[in-house]
Design a protein around this motif. Sequence first.
Motif, short mmCIF file in Angstrom:
data_model
loop_
_atom_site.label_atom_id
_atom_site.label_comp_id
_atom_site.label_asym_id
_atom_site.label_seq_id
_atom_site.Cartn_x
_atom_site.Cartn_y
_atom_site.Cartn_z
N GLY A 251 -0.90 -10.08 -11.32
CA GLY A 251 -2.39 -10.15 -12.13
C GLY A 251 -3.79 -9.66 -10.82
O GLY A 251 -4.96 -9.78 -10.52
N TYR A 252 -3.11 -9.87 -9.52
CA TYR A 252 -4.30 -9.51 -8.32
C TYR A 252 -3.90 -8.29 -7.64
O TYR A 252 -2.37 -8.37 -7.00
CB TYR A 252 -4.22 -10.88 -7.05
CG TYR A 252 -5.04 -11.75 -8.33
CD1 TYR A 252 -7.26 -11.79 -8.71
CD2 TYR A 252 -4.33 -13.05 -8.68
CE1 TYR A 252 -7.33 -13.25 -9.40
CE2 TYR A 252 -5.07 -13.67 -9.36
CZ TYR A 252 -6.62 -13.55 -10.21
OH TYR A 252 -7.05 -14.39 -10.34
N ARG A 253 -5.11 -7.25 -7.00
CA ARG A 253 -4.73 -6.54 -5.85
C ARG A 253 -5.21 -7.12 -4.79
O ARG A 253 -6.16 -8.02 -5.04
CB ARG A 253 -5.30 -5.22 -6.12
CG ARG A 253 -4.92 -4.46 -7.30
CD ARG A 253 -5.63 -3.39 -7.44
NE ARG A 253 -7.71 -3.68 -7.21
CZ ARG A 253 -8.13 -3.66 -8.02
NH1 ARG A 253 -7.39 -3.42 -9.26
NH2 ARG A 253 -9.15 -3.90 -7.87
N ILE A 254 -4.29 -7.96 -3.80
CA ILE A 254 -5.14 -7.57 -2.27
C ILE A 254 -5.44 -7.11 -1.42
O ILE A 254 -5.06 -5.56 -1.31
CB ILE A 254 -3.01 -7.78 -2.25
CG1 ILE A 254 -2.58 -8.65 -2.61
CG2 ILE A 254 -2.82 -8.81 -0.75
CD1 ILE A 254 -2.92 -10.13 -3.25
N TYR A 255 -6.80 -7.95 -0.55
CA TYR A 255 -7.54 -7.39 0.51
C TYR A 255 -6.73 -7.83 1.82
O TYR A 255 -7.66 -9.20 1.11
CB TYR A 255 -8.90 -6.75 0.14
CG TYR A 255 -9.25 -5.97 -1.06
CD1 TYR A 255 -9.48 -4.86 -1.09
CD2 TYR A 255 -8.82 -6.19 -2.69
CE1 TYR A 255 -9.83 -3.30 -1.35
CE2 TYR A 255 -9.07 -4.79 -3.42
CZ TYR A 255 -9.69 -3.57 -3.05
OH TYR A 255 -9.81 -2.69 -3.95
N ILE B 9 8.92 -9.94 1.34
CA ILE B 9 8.18 -10.83 0.27
C ILE B 9 7.67 -10.86 -0.52
O ILE B 9 8.28 -10.65 -1.86
CB ILE B 9 7.85 -11.79 1.51
CG1 ILE B 9 9.13 -12.81 2.69
CG2 ILE B 9 7.22 -13.27 0.83
CD1 ILE B 9 10.49 -13.57 2.16
N ALA B 10 6.40 -9.92 0.02
CA ALA B 10 5.86 -9.59 -1.06
C ALA B 10 6.07 -7.52 -1.58
O ALA B 10 4.67 -7.27 -1.60
CB ALA B 10 4.61 -9.50 -1.31
N PRO B 11 6.93 -7.46 -1.82
CA PRO B 11 6.99 -5.49 -1.69
C PRO B 11 6.25 -4.88 -2.57
O PRO B 11 5.98 -3.91 -3.37
CB PRO B 11 8.49 -5.30 -1.94
CG PRO B 11 9.11 -6.24 -2.73
CD PRO B 11 8.80 -7.68 -2.55
N ASP B 12 5.76 -5.74 -3.62
CA ASP B 12 5.58 -5.10 -5.10
C ASP B 12 4.11 -5.21 -5.23
O ASP B 12 2.62 -5.10 -5.91
CB ASP B 12 5.75 -5.65 -6.79
CG ASP B 12 7.36 -5.71 -6.89
OD1 ASP B 12 7.78 -4.61 -6.78
OD2 ASP B 12 8.24 -6.41 -7.54
N ALA B 13 3.23 -6.08 -3.93
CA ALA B 13 1.98 -6.93 -4.28
C ALA B 13 1.05 -5.45 -3.91
O ALA B 13 0.99 -5.14 -2.71
CB ALA B 13 1.81 -7.70 -3.33
N GLU B 14 -0.13 -4.70 -4.46
CA GLU B 14 -0.60 -3.76 -3.86
C GLU B 14 -1.61 -4.32 -2.66
O GLU B 14 -2.37 -4.96 -3.28
CB GLU B 14 -1.92 -3.87 -5.32
CG GLU B 14 -0.68 -3.23 -6.17
CD GLU B 14 -2.21 -2.18 -7.21
OE1 GLU B 14 -2.77 -1.71 -7.18
OE2 GLU B 14 -1.60 -2.93 -8.59
#
Length: 603
Positions: A506-510, A527-532
């Motif tokens: 649900g979120y993009r990561i900055y 651990i978070a390969p799909d996180a943007e």
Amino acid sequence: MKSPVEPKRDALIIFWQWARRHPLAAWLALALIINAGGLCLLRNNPLSSWAVTLWLGSLVALVVASSVGEVSISSLHVRAWARRFWSGPVVLEFLAIFAITLLGFTLRVTALDHYPPMMHGDEGEMGILALGILNGTQPLSPFSTAFLSHPTMFYFWQALSMAFFGRNEVGLRMLSVITGVLSIPLLYLLMRLGFGRLAGLVSVFLLAVSHLHIHYSRLAINNIQSSTAALLVVLLLAAARAKGSSLLYTLAGLTAGYSIYFYFGSRAIPLIGGVLLIFLWRERRAEGKDLLLFALAGWLAISPLLLHYVEHLSPLLERMQEVYLFSPRNIQHTLGQMGGEGSRLDILRWQLLRNLRFFLDYGDASAFYLRDLPVFDLGTVLLFWVGMGLALAKPFRFGHAALLVWFWIALTLGGVLTNDAPNAPRLLMAVPAVFAFGGLFVARLFSLCERLFRPTSQILLASFLLLLGVFVFKVNYDRYFVEYAQKAPGMIFLTMAREMRRESRGYRIYLLGAPHLYAGHGVLRFIAPDAEKVDCLEVEDCLSLQPGDKGVIFFIVPQRLEELKIIRARYPQGEYGEAYDNYGRLLYATYRLPPESLAHLEG
């Protein structure tokens, strides 16, 4: 007149007759020919699956060669083994070892999904490579090097582990759990063979509950594999001495050669095996054929990686220079730690004392554990040093010599001659020998009491050892599952990565982490390969947000927390959050902007 086919047929007949008369030479020749073919294919195509097949075939041919005339299993043998196993003492012995192994497994696997509470960047980087192999997105040869010039074979084993146990931190770390637990029965067999049941039981109990061994059996790095490989080589050579078996010498050589595919410190293992082999030869327990088989087995096992090193020598030399004590940079670094000037002899003396203190009251100076947590409890320390003294009193007995050679070579190459001592990952190969010395002392003490005193003294001694065992278990359990849980450093990486994984849909990561933490950190990627994930090198780079189907979360390290004011001034409708370690210290802060808040802002 003979047809053209007849000379070829005659040659084959002659070769077949020669092979039947000399089966060992024939199988050795076959192993070398197959290996040479595999190396040729590998040189032309490092990703050739046929090269791997031929390499494995050469190892099988060598094992067959060394087993000629040795392996003979009949129904009489099977029935004799079965009767012996089901005899009372053997069943009790098996149950005792099974119970200790189960205890060791439980201490290493329980809560593996969230303990240890940290994950090192090296684990993440290795996990990414293993995932690439498993997913087919990372074309790697098992006979090359990758992250920090580590041999890539280890990543294939990690990929296999994740295929069985899950593509996550549990699956990644399970390989180390299994390898660490395997050392328990292996150490028992070694001590049982050389010093008896009691020595074996005491040794493996100390190893099973050791918080140092437990910790490195829970990390997805390649150090515990090298430790178990060193133990296996010593065991195979001890068994070869007892049985007079060329097959066991071959298996020892294969293990010594194959160990090079793990941690860099494994290069000490062929040296340990070679010194012990010379000792056996001088004892007339090993023949020239056995020395040849050991050396040839090691060569066949490691030859594909050696071919890679020949063509890519600089990474290997750079890594050696990085850790070698007497490189110019490390000389200055070590003198700085010593607090003054000194000769190379002064540096060696200082290094030796620091490494010996590791086996007294020092912690682990590496980045993988704690510097202020002694790696051995007082009971283990006392048993170890007295056992070492007993071995030094009669160093030319093979059992004593094996433990001494194993310990001191691992200590010298893994500790004394490397920088930033004492470094537990490099010294881990010597650790099982510590527990072996402890078991040796207890066995000798019981034997002495049996000769000099009444049986009641043995009962008192057994009661004392039981209390000592409870003490050792409690100290190690508390140090790892209580003290380390409170002090664990590096929690920010795993804690942040797991939150990124939860919010990735649900979120993009900055990330406001530079220069301390970047989005490309191995743990965050594994651990978070799909996180943007986007690095905000300057806060202004990440303030032009657009509406969309995802919201935005700012992850902010404490060193850049002041910049949150700028973000809040631009987007005041966000939700603030914080993550803390077990001491209540701030790990990082978050500022969450749900999708609807961005849509409302733009509208």
